[in-house]
Design a protein around this motif. Structure first.
Motif, mmCIF file in Angstrom:
data_model
loop_
_atom_site.group_PDB
_atom_site.id
_atom_site.type_symbol
_atom_site.label_atom_id
_atom_site.label_comp_id
_atom_site.label_asym_id
_atom_site.label_seq_id
_atom_site.Cartn_x
_atom_site.Cartn_y
_atom_site.Cartn_z
ATOM 1 N N ILE A 47 103.449 12.477 41.948
ATOM 2 C CA ILE A 47 102.899 11.898 40.730
ATOM 3 C C ILE A 47 102.773 12.941 39.629
ATOM 4 O O ILE A 47 103.226 12.728 38.509
ATOM 5 C CB ILE A 47 101.536 11.235 41.025
ATOM 6 N N ALA A 48 102.168 14.082 39.905
ATOM 7 C CA ALA A 48 101.970 15.086 38.854
ATOM 8 C C ALA A 48 102.187 16.495 39.399
ATOM 9 O O ALA A 48 103.249 17.073 39.238
ATOM 10 C CB ALA A 48 100.581 14.940 38.228
ATOM 11 N N ALA A 49 101.157 17.071 40.047
ATOM 12 C CA ALA A 49 101.258 18.469 40.479
ATOM 13 C C ALA A 49 100.388 18.725 41.699
ATOM 14 O O ALA A 49 99.473 17.956 42.006
ATOM 15 C CB ALA A 49 100.845 19.405 39.341
ATOM 16 N N GLU A 50 100.704 19.823 42.409
ATOM 17 C CA GLU A 50 99.862 20.322 43.492
ATOM 18 C C GLU A 50 98.929 21.405 42.938
ATOM 19 O O GLU A 50 99.155 21.940 41.856
ATOM 20 C CB GLU A 50 100.717 20.899 44.622
ATOM 21 N N LYS A 51 97.892 21.746 43.708
ATOM 22 C CA LYS A 51 96.940 22.783 43.289
ATOM 23 C C LYS A 51 96.600 23.679 44.474
ATOM 24 O O LYS A 51 96.513 23.239 45.619
ATOM 25 C CB LYS A 51 95.640 22.154 42.768
ATOM 26 N N ASP A 52 96.380 24.985 44.162
ATOM 27 C CA ASP A 52 95.873 25.931 45.151
ATOM 28 C C ASP A 52 94.351 25.993 45.047
ATOM 29 O O ASP A 52 93.754 25.539 44.068
ATOM 30 C CB ASP A 52 96.454 27.325 44.896
ATOM 31 N N ILE A 53 93.737 26.598 46.052
ATOM 32 C CA ILE A 53 92.281 26.735 46.063
ATOM 33 C C ILE A 53 91.795 27.469 44.820
ATOM 34 O O ILE A 53 90.800 27.093 44.199
ATOM 35 C CB ILE A 53 91.811 27.470 47.339
ATOM 36 N N GLN A 54 92.482 28.520 44.413
ATOM 37 C CA GLN A 54 92.019 29.296 43.261
ATOM 38 C C GLN A 54 92.085 28.488 41.967
ATOM 39 O O GLN A 54 91.422 28.833 40.983
ATOM 40 C CB GLN A 54 92.818 30.577 43.129
ATOM 41 N N ASP A 55 92.877 27.415 41.940
ATOM 42 C CA ASP A 55 92.912 26.537 40.771
ATOM 43 C C ASP A 55 91.761 25.537 40.785
ATOM 44 O O ASP A 55 91.301 25.100 39.733
ATOM 45 C CB ASP A 55 94.232 25.751 40.722
ATOM 46 N N LEU A 56 91.304 25.167 41.972
ATOM 47 C CA LEU A 56 90.310 24.112 42.121
ATOM 48 C C LEU A 56 88.885 24.622 42.264
ATOM 49 O O LEU A 56 87.939 23.933 41.864
ATOM 50 C CB LEU A 56 90.649 23.247 43.346
ATOM 51 N N VAL A 57 88.709 25.790 42.862
ATOM 52 C CA VAL A 57 87.367 26.325 43.111
ATOM 53 C C VAL A 57 87.164 27.531 42.201
ATOM 54 O O VAL A 57 87.680 28.620 42.459
ATOM 55 C CB VAL A 57 87.195 26.721 44.592
ATOM 56 N N LYS A 58 86.408 27.311 41.112
ATOM 57 C CA LYS A 58 86.254 28.349 40.103
ATOM 58 C C LYS A 58 84.797 28.472 39.678
ATOM 59 O O LYS A 58 84.060 27.482 39.656
ATOM 60 C CB LYS A 58 87.091 28.013 38.860
ATOM 61 N N PRO A 59 84.378 29.694 39.304
ATOM 62 C CA PRO A 59 83.064 29.850 38.675
ATOM 63 C C PRO A 59 83.059 29.145 37.318
ATOM 64 O O PRO A 59 84.116 28.894 36.730
ATOM 65 C CB PRO A 59 82.924 31.365 38.494
ATOM 66 N N ASN A 60 81.857 28.823 36.821
ATOM 67 C CA ASN A 60 81.783 28.201 35.495
ATOM 68 C C ASN A 60 80.982 29.026 34.489
ATOM 69 O O ASN A 60 80.885 28.635 33.324
ATOM 70 C CB ASN A 60 81.216 26.782 35.585
ATOM 71 N N ARG A 61 80.402 30.164 34.921
ATOM 72 C CA ARG A 61 79.674 31.033 33.999
ATOM 73 C C ARG A 61 79.601 32.450 34.536
ATOM 74 O O ARG A 61 79.615 32.660 35.743
ATOM 75 C CB ARG A 61 78.236 30.537 33.779
ATOM 76 N N ILE A 62 79.498 33.391 33.603
ATOM 77 C CA ILE A 62 79.197 34.781 33.939
ATOM 78 C C ILE A 62 77.940 35.169 33.176
ATOM 79 O O ILE A 62 77.821 34.897 31.978
ATOM 80 C CB ILE A 62 80.343 35.731 33.534
ATOM 81 N N LEU A 63 76.992 35.801 33.858
ATOM 82 C CA LEU A 63 75.792 36.337 33.219
ATOM 83 C C LEU A 63 75.746 37.841 33.483
ATOM 84 O O LEU A 63 75.780 38.276 34.640
ATOM 85 C CB LEU A 63 74.528 35.685 33.777
ATOM 86 N N VAL A 64 75.684 38.627 32.416
ATOM 87 C CA VAL A 64 75.604 40.080 32.542
ATOM 88 C C VAL A 64 74.192 40.508 32.155
ATOM 89 O O VAL A 64 73.778 40.345 31.009
ATOM 90 C CB VAL A 64 76.639 40.774 31.637
ATOM 91 N N HIS A 65 73.446 41.039 33.124
ATOM 92 C CA HIS A 65 72.094 41.548 32.875
ATOM 93 C C HIS A 65 72.221 43.029 32.541
ATOM 94 O O HIS A 65 72.288 43.883 33.428
ATOM 95 C CB HIS A 65 71.213 41.334 34.111
ATOM 96 N N ASN A 66 72.273 43.306 31.259
ATOM 97 C CA ASN A 66 72.484 44.676 30.774
ATOM 98 C C ASN A 66 71.124 45.233 30.349
ATOM 99 O O ASN A 66 70.667 45.015 29.232
ATOM 100 C CB ASN A 66 73.465 44.655 29.602
ATOM 101 N N GLY A 67 70.472 45.945 31.274
ATOM 102 C CA GLY A 67 69.089 46.350 31.024
ATOM 103 C C GLY A 67 68.222 45.104 30.969
ATOM 104 O O GLY A 67 68.263 44.257 31.847
ATOM 105 N N GLU A 68 67.442 44.960 29.891
ATOM 106 C CA GLU A 68 66.587 43.780 29.739
ATOM 107 C C GLU A 68 67.290 42.642 29.011
ATOM 108 O O GLU A 68 66.767 41.530 28.938
ATOM 109 C CB GLU A 68 65.307 44.171 28.976
ATOM 110 N N GLU A 69 68.457 42.923 28.448
ATOM 111 C CA GLU A 69 69.194 41.885 27.726
ATOM 112 C C GLU A 69 70.129 41.141 28.682
ATOM 113 O O GLU A 69 70.643 41.719 29.645
ATOM 114 C CB GLU A 69 70.006 42.504 26.588
ATOM 115 N N VAL A 70 70.349 39.852 28.377
ATOM 116 C CA VAL A 70 71.258 39.040 29.186
ATOM 117 C C VAL A 70 72.328 38.460 28.259
ATOM 118 O O VAL A 70 72.024 37.880 27.215
ATOM 119 C CB VAL A 70 70.519 37.894 29.898
ATOM 120 N N TYR A 71 73.592 38.633 28.660
ATOM 121 C CA TYR A 71 74.711 38.096 27.906
ATOM 122 C C TYR A 71 75.525 37.199 28.838
ATOM 123 O O TYR A 71 75.704 37.513 30.023
ATOM 124 C CB TYR A 71 75.591 39.216 27.363
ATOM 125 N N GLY A 72 75.995 36.093 28.295
ATOM 126 C CA GLY A 72 76.704 35.162 29.150
ATOM 127 C C GLY A 72 77.879 34.497 28.466
ATOM 128 O O GLY A 72 77.999 34.513 27.237
#
Length: 445
Positions: A47-72
């Motif tokens: 019908i369309a396409a196949e997918k690998d695990i790395q395509d389907l199972v992914k993080p949705n955010r990154i949070l960097v705790h740089n000292g007391e500051e948080v960047y995301g």
């Protein structure tokens, strides 16, 4: 008399020579009659396409705790770069340290200064993520996690600690990695964070959960798409063991629905909302599943008919009920729709699919002339709006993210809008964050 015998021998010998020549010629020139076997026609169920695990199972955010500051950031580009970097790491000595971590230590381990949180939308099994990250251990825990924490200030000799955390259950697995990886990690993740990511603030949701949201307004793009429609008959060929035995019948007063049935399985097709619902009652079971097995068989099932029509990603999993949901993502953000056309829902029996609900259309052509930038409220405004809702309990607030609301154009049924807006997960259900003075939120699940 002697002459007659000799003559007879000569004639007999000549006849034998001639017969031998004839037989030899027949052997050389013989061509057997070949029976032409007609090749059985195979049905193409791609019908369309196949997918690998790395395509389907992914993080949705990154949070960097740089000292007391948080960047995301929820940026797909940044997340893909980070995971590609981590693929080069070798993780070893994975062990469960949950019993060694108090509640206070747990919060510091996850949210303290000088660490990076990599968040996933749902629990992810170690065995599944072995296909993405490199683990030296041959036997990994039969456990799951929903975030990875890289602790920058905790080194033991020439190794660094990585933590795999199942947040709600307070389960922590520790792994080791060579601290040599931190040179690139610092250069490409930590140092640019304050310039390239948004500043985030923390919100204490009832004491057990800390959420992080952007401090400033977020600009997001609204998209419009022409849709691509797939023939439901392709799913008939993919889902029924013998498509020739399937009866197709119209339903509804206007013929807006169809029913496909073969005596044991049923597929209903909604031609208005472009949805199909397949059920195989004989496969129903009350037996739970191992999370990694559920992900594996659900992926393999869709791969078999190449049914990944869009950028679907694992969004939720319920191993006890053998239920799993993959959701369309746009620019790394999940897409929601009131009719369910932005997700693939599966429920499994012990060995076979029991229910399969999905759309038979996909995003096709983006219309650049129809895109526009929208400024979304700050995280503070989002929390303020939620706290004003009647009977709102912060302890029941599980997550807050930016997503896309997918709606069909009123005048053109093949044109869909993806509008960015804030969503929150409350008591297990995703809803739109209410706009100031805009009434009650819309429930989606």
């Amino acid at each position: 008399m002697v002459m007659n015998i000799e003559l007879f021998k000569s004639i007999l010998l000549a006849l034998l020579v001639v017969l031998s020549g004839v037989l030899t010629w027949n052997v050389w020139s013989y061509q057997p009659d070949y029976v032409i076997i007609e090749r059985t026609e195979t049905v193409d169920i791609s019908i369309a396409a196949e997918k690998d695990i790395q395509d389907l199972v992914k993080p949705n955010r990154i949070l960097v705790h740089n000292g007391e500051e948080v960047y995301g950031t929820p940026s797909d580009i940044e997340i893909n770069q980070l995971i590609d970097m981590m693929k080069g790491w070798t993780l070893f000595n994975v062990r469960n340290i949950s019993s060694e971590v108090s509640e206070e230590e747990f919060k510091n381990l996850v949210h303290g200064p000088d660490r990076v949180e990599i968040l996933f939308p749902t629990e992810t099994p170690f065995e599944t993520y072995r296909e993405v990250l490199r683990f030296e251990d041959s036997n990994l825990p039969s456990a799951t996690f929903d975030r990875i924490v890289v602790q920058l200030d905790e080194r033991e000799g020439d190794t660094l600690n990585i933590y795999f955390v199942l947040y709600e259950d307070r389960i922590v697995h520790e792994a080791k990695v060579s601290d040599s990886v931190m040179v690139q990690f610092n250069r490409e993740v930590i140092q640019p964070a304050s310039q390239e990511f948004q500043r985030y603030f923390s919100y204490d949701a009832g004491g057990q959960r800390t959420l992080f949201l952007p401090s400033q307004s977020t600009n997001a793009i609204q998209y419009k798409y022409w849709m691509n429609f797939y023939d439901p008959g392709q799913f008939q060929d993919a889902l029924f063991s013998d498509p020739s035995l399937v009866n197709r019948n119209p339903l509804g007063p206007n013929g807006n629905e169809e029913q496909y049935i073969d005596g044991s399985s049923l597929m209903k097709v909604d031609l208005v909302n472009r949805m199909l619902n397949y059920v195989n009652p004989s496969s129903e079971t009350e037996i739970g599943a191992i999370p990694s097995d559920l992900i594996q068989k659900s992926r393999r099932f869709v791969n078999e008919h190449e049914g990944w029509t869009d950028d679907y990603r694992l969004f939720s999993i319920n191993p006890e009920e053998q239920q799993i949901t993959y959701r369309i993502h746009e620019q790394g953000h999940p897409v929601f729709n009131n009719e369910g056309i932005a997700q693939i829902d599966q429920e499994w029996g012990e060995t076979r699919i029991y229910k399969y609900d999905r759309s038979f259309m996909g995003l096709d052509v983006r219309l650049p002339s129809q895109t526009e930038t929208k400024a979304l409220p700050t995280g503070d405004a989002v929390i303020s709006n939620l706290e004003k809702q009647p009977n709102f309990d912060p302890a029941l607030l599980e997550d807050v993210i930016i997503g896309y609301h997918m709606t069909r154009d009123i005048e053109n049924s093949i044109l869909y809008t993806l509008e960015p807006m804030w969503y929150y997960k409350y008591k297990g259900s995703w809803q739109q964050v209410p706009i100031e003075g805009g009434g009650n939120p819309v429930g989606l699940e």
